[in-house]
Design a protein around this motif. Structure first.
Motif, PDB file in Angstrom:
ATOM      1  N   ALA A 151      92.038  98.128   3.279  1.00 14.25           N
ATOM      2  CA  ALA A 151      92.144  96.720   3.640  1.00 14.25           C
ATOM      3  C   ALA A 151      93.544  96.224   3.291  1.00 14.25           C
ATOM      4  O   ALA A 151      94.223  96.766   2.430  1.00 14.25           O
ATOM      5  CB  ALA A 151      91.087  95.916   2.904  1.00 14.25           C
ATOM      6  N   ARG A 152      93.973  95.181   3.989  1.00 10.96           N
ATOM      7  CA  ARG A 152      95.325  94.674   3.827  1.00 10.96           C
ATOM      8  C   ARG A 152      95.312  93.181   3.490  1.00 10.96           C
ATOM      9  O   ARG A 152      94.498  92.422   4.014  1.00 10.96           O
ATOM     10  CB  ARG A 152      96.137  94.906   5.098  1.00 10.96           C
ATOM     11  N   LEU A 153      96.251  92.799   2.633  1.00  5.04           N
ATOM     12  CA  LEU A 153      96.461  91.392   2.306  1.00  5.04           C
ATOM     13  C   LEU A 153      97.821  90.994   2.853  1.00  5.04           C
ATOM     14  O   LEU A 153      98.842  91.566   2.462  1.00  5.04           O
ATOM     15  CB  LEU A 153      96.431  91.190   0.787  1.00  5.04           C
ATOM     16  N   TRP A 154      97.837  90.031   3.754  1.00  4.21           N
ATOM     17  CA  TRP A 154      99.093  89.494   4.270  1.00  4.21           C
ATOM     18  C   TRP A 154      99.308  88.127   3.665  1.00  4.21           C
ATOM     19  O   TRP A 154      98.435  87.255   3.700  1.00  4.21           O
ATOM     20  CB  TRP A 154      99.059  89.386   5.800  1.00  4.21           C
TER      21      TRP A 154
ATOM     22  N   ARG B  17      95.813  86.120   4.055  1.00  3.91           N
ATOM     23  CA  ARG B  17      94.802  86.642   4.971  1.00  3.91           C
ATOM     24  C   ARG B  17      94.480  88.096   4.636  1.00  3.91           C
ATOM     25  O   ARG B  17      95.371  88.874   4.307  1.00  3.91           O
ATOM     26  CB  ARG B  17      95.272  86.548   6.426  1.00  3.91           C
ATOM     27  N   PHE B  18      93.194  88.435   4.733  1.00  5.53           N
ATOM     28  CA  PHE B  18      92.741  89.815   4.644  1.00  5.53           C
ATOM     29  C   PHE B  18      92.635  90.377   6.049  1.00  5.53           C
ATOM     30  O   PHE B  18      92.279  89.651   6.997  1.00  5.53           O
ATOM     31  CB  PHE B  18      91.357  89.905   3.990  1.00  5.53           C
ATOM     32  N   GLY B  19      92.915  91.673   6.202  1.00  6.24           N
ATOM     33  CA  GLY B  19      92.774  92.261   7.524  1.00  6.24           C
ATOM     34  C   GLY B  19      92.839  93.767   7.496  1.00  6.24           C
ATOM     35  O   GLY B  19      92.909  94.405   6.444  1.00  6.24           O
ATOM     36  N   VAL B  20      92.818  94.319   8.694  1.00 13.98           N
ATOM     37  CA  VAL B  20      92.952  95.763   8.891  1.00 13.98           C
ATOM     38  C   VAL B  20      93.876  95.980  10.085  1.00 13.98           C
ATOM     39  O   VAL B  20      94.034  95.103  10.934  1.00 13.98           O
ATOM     40  CB  VAL B  20      91.592  96.438   9.154  1.00 13.98           C
ATOM     41  N   GLY B  21      94.512  97.129  10.120  1.00 11.96           N
ATOM     42  CA  GLY B  21      95.333  97.469  11.269  1.00 11.96           C
ATOM     43  C   GLY B  21      96.616  96.670  11.331  1.00 11.96           C
ATOM     44  O   GLY B  21      97.070  96.094  10.345  1.00 11.96           O
ATOM     45  N   PRO B  22      97.228  96.617  12.532  1.00 16.06           N
ATOM     46  CA  PRO B  22      98.487  95.869  12.686  1.00 16.06           C
ATOM     47  C   PRO B  22      98.259  94.376  12.511  1.00 16.06           C
ATOM     48  O   PRO B  22      97.157  93.860  12.676  1.00 16.06           O
ATOM     49  CB  PRO B  22      98.933  96.212  14.110  1.00 16.06           C
ATOM     50  N   LEU B  23      99.352  93.670  12.178  1.00 15.82           N
ATOM     51  CA  LEU B  23      99.257  92.242  11.883  1.00 15.82           C
ATOM     52  C   LEU B  23      98.794  91.448  13.100  1.00 15.82           C
ATOM     53  O   LEU B  23      98.088  90.450  12.956  1.00 15.82           O
ATOM     54  CB  LEU B  23     100.623  91.738  11.408  1.00 15.82           C
ATOM     55  N   GLY B  24      99.200  91.856  14.280  1.00 12.98           N
ATOM     56  CA  GLY B  24      98.813  91.147  15.496  1.00 12.98           C
ATOM     57  C   GLY B  24      99.779  91.458  16.611  1.00 12.98           C
ATOM     58  O   GLY B  24     100.496  92.459  16.582  1.00 12.98           O
ATOM     59  N   ARG B  25      99.812  90.598  17.590  1.00 11.55           N
ATOM     60  CA  ARG B  25     100.705  90.766  18.739  1.00 11.55           C
ATOM     61  C   ARG B  25     101.815  89.720  18.630  1.00 11.55           C
ATOM     62  O   ARG B  25     101.568  88.519  18.790  1.00 11.55           O
ATOM     63  CB  ARG B  25      99.938  90.609  20.053  1.00 11.55           C
ATOM     64  N   PHE B  26     103.038  90.195  18.380  1.00 10.74           N
ATOM     65  CA  PHE B  26     104.166  89.289  18.184  1.00 10.74           C
ATOM     66  C   PHE B  26     105.370  89.774  18.977  1.00 10.74           C
ATOM     67  O   PHE B  26     105.545  90.975  19.206  1.00 10.74           O
ATOM     68  CB  PHE B  26     104.543  89.201  16.698  1.00 10.74           C
ATOM     69  N   ASP B  27     106.163  88.821  19.390  1.00 10.32           N
ATOM     70  CA  ASP B  27     107.432  89.113  20.050  1.00 10.32           C
ATOM     71  C   ASP B  27     108.486  89.253  18.956  1.00 10.32           C
ATOM     72  O   ASP B  27     109.110  88.273  18.552  1.00 10.32           O
ATOM     73  CB  ASP B  27     107.787  87.980  21.026  1.00 10.32           C
ATOM     74  N   TRP B  28     108.694  90.485  18.482  1.00  9.04           N
ATOM     75  CA  TRP B  28     109.570  90.703  17.341  1.00  9.04           C
ATOM     76  C   TRP B  28     111.022  90.423  17.674  1.00  9.04           C
ATOM     77  O   TRP B  28     111.788  89.964  16.817  1.00  9.04           O
ATOM     78  CB  TRP B  28     109.385  92.118  16.808  1.00  9.04           C
ATOM     79  N   GLU B  29     111.431  90.677  18.893  1.00  9.44           N
ATOM     80  CA  GLU B  29     112.804  90.350  19.280  1.00  9.44           C
ATOM     81  C   GLU B  29     113.033  88.849  19.252  1.00  9.44           C
ATOM     82  O   GLU B  29     114.089  88.371  18.839  1.00  9.44           O
ATOM     83  CB  GLU B  29     113.108  90.918  20.662  1.00  9.44           C
TER      84      GLU B  29
ATOM     85  N   GLU C  87      95.854  96.825  -0.043  1.00  6.49           N
ATOM     86  CA  GLU C  87      97.311  96.906  -0.107  1.00  6.49           C
ATOM     87  C   GLU C  87      97.938  95.621   0.420  1.00  6.49           C
ATOM     88  O   GLU C  87      97.369  94.960   1.289  1.00  6.49           O
ATOM     89  CB  GLU C  87      97.827  98.099   0.704  1.00  6.49           C
ATOM     90  N   ALA C  88      99.071  95.261  -0.153  1.00  5.24           N
ATOM     91  CA  ALA C  88      99.863  94.175   0.418  1.00  5.24           C
ATOM     92  C   ALA C  88     100.512  94.690   1.692  1.00  5.24           C
ATOM     93  O   ALA C  88     100.995  95.824   1.746  1.00  5.24           O
ATOM     94  CB  ALA C  88     100.920  93.718  -0.575  1.00  5.24           C
ATOM     95  N   TRP C  89     100.548  93.851   2.719  1.00  6.14           N
ATOM     96  CA  TRP C  89     101.040  94.281   4.027  1.00  6.14           C
ATOM     97  C   TRP C  89     102.039  93.257   4.561  1.00  6.14           C
ATOM     98  O   TRP C  89     101.864  92.050   4.397  1.00  6.14           O
ATOM     99  CB  TRP C  89      99.901  94.439   5.021  1.00  6.14           C
ATOM    100  N   ALA C  90     103.097  93.762   5.187  1.00  9.14           N
ATOM    101  CA  ALA C  90     104.072  92.888   5.838  1.00  9.14           C
ATOM    102  C   ALA C  90     104.642  93.605   7.048  1.00  9.14           C
ATOM    103  O   ALA C  90     104.697  94.845   7.087  1.00  9.14           O
ATOM    104  CB  ALA C  90     105.201  92.514   4.883  1.00  9.14           C
ATOM    105  N   GLU C  91     105.045  92.825   8.040  1.00  7.43           N
ATOM    106  CA  GLU C  91     105.741  93.361   9.207  1.00  7.43           C
ATOM    107  C   GLU C  91     106.969  92.491   9.473  1.00  7.43           C
ATOM    108  O   GLU C  91     106.908  91.267   9.354  1.00  7.43           O
ATOM    109  CB  GLU C  91     104.827  93.387  10.431  1.00  7.43           C
TER     110      GLU C  91
END
Length: 284
Positions: free
Chosen positions: A227-230, A143-155, A205-209
């Protein structure tokens, strides 16, 4: 043909770099001794596991897995990440890769690794599934995108993802220090860590969270917006992606598949149970 466990002296690393140059002339990072030393020797989890095939004193083929620490069903444990494989053009078609892989998995299992995982393209996936007994987890999303990956419950992801990397500070710092393409921490807010790496395409840039890693002690770097590639998978029900639409199929050179082989029995994880990103394999 003689089969030997891979060695990592400077002479051996130079021999591997020469083999990669013959097999993959445009894969420049595989021809860098500092990169191979980092990948094969510097991993805090231990030296890589692999085997080589020799015709006399000539290196005919090479296969390597690096050591990983993966949380499977909430229990961190040792695993192998299937990575570099090369057979010199003069020796192709003789089944050397299959033999080297079998020797590698037997050795890894004897040393405590519970499974092997990897990412295979469309051409190599059938061989891993049919000849080596891997199971297909899922094609990776791109996926291509911008900003944070999304809204996730990381815990929740850290607690419930059936398959994810079990990062420790030392292990993650090693991964960030790839000499061929360093990974920068861009976000660290106590819940998640966001990281980026160059893709080779300007302004992309490649992006990961990933879930936060206690005691990491790395100050995030500032960087120009791009731009980001996830590339990866997220557990079903853990949240939703933000402004990251799928990459059209025509723009993807080859689908990448997450594959998994238990070494001591057990099921293959399903796609909706996995947290996975470019950090978890050698994509960039």
């Amino acid at each position: 043909m003689r089969f030997e466990r891979s060695r990592f002296s400077e002479q051996a690393l130079a021999r591997y770099a020469s083999l990669f140059a013959a097999c993959f002339p445009t894969a420049h990072k595989l021809q860098r001794i500092d990169y191979l030393r980092w990948l094969y020797l510097d991993n805090p989890l231990g030296e890589a596991v692999g085997f080589d095939a020799f015709d006399g004193e000539r290196l005919a083929a090479h296969y390597i897995c690096t050591r990983a620490q993966v949380s499977l069903e909430g229990r961190p444990g040792p695993a192998l990440l299937s990575l570099n494989t090369a057979t010199h053009p003069d020796f192709q078609g003789r089944g050397l890769f299959t033999k080297l892989a079998e020797l590698t998995y037997e050795t890894g299992a004897s040393e405590g690794s519970g499974f092997v995982y990897g990412v295979a393209n469309a051409n190599s996936t059938p061989g891993f599934l049919r000849k080596l007994g891997f199971g297909l987890v899922a094609p990776l999303e791109a996926r291509f995108g911008v900003g944070p990956l999304g809204r996730f419950d990381w815990e929740r992801i850290a607690r419930e993802a059936r398959f994810r990397q079990a990062w420790t500070p030392e292990y993650l710092r090693w991964r960030l220090a790839n000499p061929a393409n360093p990974v920068a921490v861009r976000v660290e807010d106590g819940r998640r860590i966001g990281v980026s790496a160059a893709t080779g395409t300007p302004m992309l840039e490649a992006w990961a969270e990933i879930p936060a890693v206690p005691d990491l002690r790395i100050t995030p770097r500032r960087g120009a917006p791009s731009a980001r590639l996830w590339l990866g998978l997220m557990p079903q029900g853990a949240g939703r992606l933000g402004l990251f639409p799928p990459v059209p199929s025509r723009l993807r050179p080859s689908p990448l598949n997450l594959i998994f082989k238990p070494l001591a029995g057990g099921p293959v994880p399903r796609s909706g149970e996995v947290a996975f990103s470019f950090l978890d394999f050698d994509a960039f």
